[in-house]
Design an enzyme around this catalytic site. Structure first.
Site, PDB file in Angstrom:
ATOM      1  CB  THR A 179     -20.014  -3.705   7.084  1.00 31.47           C
ATOM      2  OG1 THR A 179     -19.537  -3.522   5.734  1.00 31.47           O
ATOM      3  CG2 THR A 179     -19.645  -5.105   7.549  1.00 31.47           C
ATOM      4  CE  LYS A 181     -11.443  -4.749  -0.458  1.00 25.22           C
ATOM      5  NZ  LYS A 181     -11.679  -4.236   0.907  1.00 25.22           N
ATOM      6  CB  ALA A 226      -7.640  -2.419   7.227  1.00 25.55           C
ATOM      7  CB  ALA A 227     -13.061  -0.473   8.786  1.00 18.69           C
ATOM      8  N   GLY A 228     -13.308  -2.952   6.925  1.00 21.22           N
ATOM      9  CA  GLY A 228     -14.080  -4.091   6.422  1.00 21.22           C
ATOM     10  C   GLY A 228     -13.309  -5.391   6.495  1.00 21.22           C
ATOM     11  CG  ASP A 229      -9.860  -5.946   4.206  1.00 20.64           C
ATOM     12  OD1 ASP A 229     -10.801  -6.411   3.541  1.00 20.64           O
ATOM     13  OD2 ASP A 229      -8.977  -5.221   3.729  1.00 20.64           O
ATOM     14  CG  ASP A 284      -1.999  -1.028   1.191  1.00 19.32           C
ATOM     15  OD1 ASP A 284      -2.187  -1.628   0.128  1.00 19.32           O
ATOM     16  OD2 ASP A 284      -2.660  -1.238   2.229  1.00 19.32           O
TER      17      ASP A 284
END
Length: 311
Positions: free
Chosen positions: A218, A39, A247-250, A12
């Site tokens: 989410t 991800k 990275a909240a969803g991951d 990243d």
């Protein structure tokens, strides 16, 4: 808890900016960071930090980043025996802008991630047989995701699919998905229904009619929504100082996989994942933001969040 994560690894390149640039705009005074992401890698790290035994299957490129990533995965306690070495392409790269508000926009150059093709599945059939749950996303070829999901379903393994970035999902694949985890944008795209803010039930119903057994949507700071044939659950978000939502969803997916592989999907499993994601947005970067099990425990104590289980 044995979790197999199959997915992407990226380097990243992150620029912290005052606001996200509009088309044609240059935003100066940025703060640059080079971090580890992707991800698949993020979800593998999340599951490992939160207590699971994790095997990560990914494809890395012909550059110095491959060794850096492998060493970091091993440091996290992740099993790396099934990582594919791609001699023809570079390791995947993500270009990320993060605004001071916490909002972000991301462009991904997949590189070696697209080399994780279905033929590689043969190499890790044994790992799937031994797993409690298979976790996948959509930064690797669709045909690979589908082949793994069908194989896992045949062998009675739970499959968590996080189709991000959003992509169409055919019924055969959807029928193999136990946990479909999407945000509201992905849910709208996959269901082909516009999200109006008050039609989550209709969207979730459409996704279930497409074959998903459990639909988890989410909602960022607004929490999470879950629907299956037995119940509908809505959990509120937590008020935190959000600095980076990358990275909240991951983190949510990794945490949910850990909780569900031990106890199944219920309100408390969703709450556990919700807490982990809330912590993640308070820190910069993808993998650096992912909390440990101890940090989730401290957050629960501080917020007086009671769960009936301890991982």
């Amino acid at each position: 808890m044995k979790i197999v994560v199959i997915g992407s690894s990226n380097i990243d390149m992150v620029a912290q900016v005052s606001h996200l640039p509009a088309p044609g705009e240059t935003v100066g005074d940025a703060c640059f960071m080079q971090l580890l992401g992707g991800k698949g890698a993020n979800q593998a790290v999340a599951a490992a930090r939160l207590g699971a035994s994790v095997t990560f299957i990914t494809s890395l490129g012909n550059d110095m980043y491959a060794d850096i990533l492998k060493k970091q995965f091993e440091k996290e306690g992740i099993i790396t025996d099934y990582i594919v070495d791609d001699e023809c392409h570079p390791t995947g790269t993500a270009l990320i802008f993060v605004a001071d508000s916490g909002e972000n926009c991301i462009a991904v150059a997949p590189g070696a991630n697209y080399s994780l093709l279905p033929d590689a599945v043969i190499r890790f059939e044994k790992v799937i047989d031994e797993a409690d749950m298979i976790v996948m996303q959509a930064e690797i070829p669709y045909e690979t995701v589908k082949k793994v999901a069908l194989l896992a379903n045949e062998r009675g393994k739970k499959v968590l699919l996080n189709p991000a970035p959003a992509c169409p999902i055919d019924r055969e694949l959807m029928n193999s998905v136990d946990l479909l985890v999407v945000n509201e944008v992905e849910a709208s795209f996959i269901s082909d229904m516009s999200y109006t803010g008050d039609n989550l039930d209709e969207i979730a119903t459409a996704l279930m009619e497409s074959g998903a057994r459990n639909v988890i949507i989410t909602l960022g700071s607004c929490g999470v929504y879950m629907k299956n044939k037995k119940e509908t659950v809505r959990i509120s978000g937590y008020k935190v100082n959000a600095v980076d939502t990358t990275a909240a969803g991951d983190t949510f997916c990794g945490a949910l996989a850990v909780a569900c592989s031990q106890r199944g999907l219920d309100r408390e499993a969703l709450e556990f994942a919700n807490v982990a994601a809330a912590i993640a947005v308070t820190r910069m970067g993808a993998q650096p933001s992912i909390p440990t099990l101890e940090e989730v425990g401290r957050f629960r104590l501080e917020r007086e969040i009671s769960l009936s289980f301890n991982l």
